[in-house]
Design an enzyme around this catalytic site. Structure first.
Site, PDB file in Angstrom:
ATOM      1  N   ARG A   1       0.834  -1.200   0.000  1.00 40.33           N
ATOM      2  CA  ARG A   1       0.000   0.000   0.000  1.00 40.33           C
ATOM      3  C   ARG A   1       0.876   1.260   0.000  1.00 40.33           C
ATOM      4  NH1 ARG A   1      -2.601   1.912   4.598  1.00 40.33           N
ATOM      5  NH2 ARG A   1      -4.170   3.350   3.859  1.00 40.33           N
TER       6      ARG A   1
ATOM      7  N   HIS B   1     -17.933  12.910   2.002  1.00 41.85           N
ATOM      8  CA  HIS B   1     -18.557  11.747   2.644  1.00 41.85           C
ATOM      9  C   HIS B   1     -20.067  11.976   2.719  1.00 41.85           C
ATOM     10  CE1 HIS B   1     -18.976   8.250   5.132  1.00 41.85           C
ATOM     11  NE2 HIS B   1     -19.714   8.953   5.968  1.00 41.85           N
TER      12      HIS B   1
HETATM   13  C1  GRF Z   1     -20.458   9.683  -3.187  1.00 40.31           C
HETATM   14  O1  GRF Z   1     -21.651   9.349  -2.517  1.00 40.31           O
HETATM   15  C2  GRF Z   1     -19.438  10.188  -2.200  1.00 40.31           C
HETATM   16  O2  GRF Z   1     -19.999  10.848  -1.117  1.00 40.31           O
HETATM   17  C3  GRF Z   1     -18.781   8.910  -1.738  1.00 40.31           C
HETATM   18  O3  GRF Z   1     -18.748   8.078  -2.875  1.00 40.31           O
HETATM   19  C4  GRF Z   1     -19.773   8.466  -3.777  1.00 40.31           C
HETATM   20  C5  GRF Z   1     -19.106   8.759  -5.079  1.00 40.31           C
HETATM   21  O4  GRF Z   1     -20.007   9.061  -6.098  1.00 40.31           O
HETATM   22  N1  GRF Z   1     -17.484   9.199  -1.172  1.00 40.31           N
HETATM   23  P1  GRF Z   1     -19.460   9.607  -7.480  1.00 40.31           P
HETATM   24  O5  GRF Z   1     -18.446   8.596  -7.996  1.00 40.31           O
HETATM   25  O6  GRF Z   1     -18.860  10.956  -7.249  1.00 40.31           O
HETATM   26  O7  GRF Z   1     -20.670   9.671  -8.370  1.00 40.31           O
END
Ligand code: GRF
Length: 218
Positions: A66, A110
Site C-alpha cells: 500500500r 462523505h
Molecule cells: C459519493 O456518494 C461520495 O460521497 C462517496 O462516494 C460516492 C461517489 O459518487 N465518497 P461519485 O463517484 O462521485 O458519483
C-alpha cells in the site's frame, strides 16, 4: 493557478460537478490536471477523456505494498505540480506517503454529517438509525477513516418513506453543490486549518435555526 488532481474509483458524478464548476468559471484560477484511478473500468475515465483531462489508471495489485502504491500516486501528483488532491468516490483509505506529501491538501466528500456515520454506508446507516436530518461533509483527509477537519457540510431532511436509494439521491444533489464550493474556497485561499477547525473567513451569520425538520407547523 491551482493545479488539481482527482482520485476516483467509479462513476465520478462529483468529478463531473467539479469539471462543470471549473468550465463555467465558478472555480477560478484552477485547472483539473489529472484524473488518477485505481479502477481501469471507472466511468470517471470517460468523463476525463471527454473534457480533455489527462488520466492514469494504476491498479494497486501491481504494487508490492500500500505504501509503495501511495508513494507512486504522490510522485505522479508532484510531477504535475498538483497543489490540491480531491477524492471523488475513491474507495480506499489514503496511505501515509500521500498524506505526508500533501498535508491538509487532500479533500474527501462523505455522504453523512460527520462525525456521525463514517465508513462505507453513510446513507444507509443514517436511514437505519432513524435520524431526521442527514447530509454530506467535505473534509481534509488524515490517516483515519473520514476523521479529518471538516470544511463544509449540508443537511437534507429524511422522509418517512425514504429508502437508502432515495435518501442517497437527495444527499448526492447536495454533494454536487458543496464539493465545488469547498474547492472554490481552497482555490481562493479562504481555508485555514487550526487544529481540528477549518476557518473559512465567512462573514455573514445565518439564523440560529437554519433547518428544522419536520418543519414547525407542518
Ligand atoms: C459519493 O456518494 C461520495 O460521497 C462517496 O462516494 C460516492 C461517489 O459518487 N465518497 P461519485 O463517484 O462521485 O458519483
Amino acid at each position: 493557478m491551482l493545479n488539481i488532481g482527482v482520485l476516483a474509483s467509479g462513476r465520478g458524478s462529483n468529478f463531473q460537478a467539479l469539471i462543470d464548476a471549473v468550465e463555467s468559471g465558478i472555480i477560478k484560477n484552477a485547472a483539473l490536471r489529472l484524473l488518477l484511478t485505481d479502477n481501469p473500468g471507472a466511468f470517471a475515465l470517460e468523463r476525463a477523456g471527454k473534457h480533455g483531462i489527462e488520466s492514469l489508471a494504476l491498479a494497486p495489485k501491481q504494487f508490492s505494498s500500500r505504501d509503495v502504491y501511495f508513494a507512486r500516486v504522490a510522485e505522479e501528483m508532484q510531477k504535475r505540480d498538483i497543489g490540491l488532491i480531491v477524492l471523488a468516490g475513491f474507495m480506499r483509505i489514503v496511505g501515509r506517503p500521500l498524506i505526508t506529501a500533501y498535508p491538509n491538501r487532500i479533500m474527501n466528500i462523505h455522504p453523512a454529517l460527520l462525525p456521525s456515520f463514517p465508513g462505507l454506508h453513510g446513507q444507509r446507516d443514517a436511514a437505519d438509525y432513524g435520524v431526521k436530518l442527514a447530509g454530506c461533509t467535505v473534509h481534509f483527509v488524515d490517516e483515519g477513516m473520514d476523521t479529518g477537519p471538516v470544511i463544509i457540510q449540508a443537511a437534507v431532511p429524511v422522509l418517512d418513506e425514504d429508502t437508502e436509494e432515495t435518501l442517497s439521491a437527495r444527499i448526492l444533489r447536495c454533494e454536487h453543490k458543496i464539493y465545488p464550493e469547498a474547492v472554490r474556497l481552497f482555490a481562493e485561499g479562504r481555508l485555514e486549518v487550526k487544529g481540528r477547525k477549518v476557518m473559512t473567513k465567512t462573514v455573514t451569520a445565518p439564523d440560529d435555526a437554519l433547518l428544522i425538520w419536520p418543519s414547525p407547523g407542518a
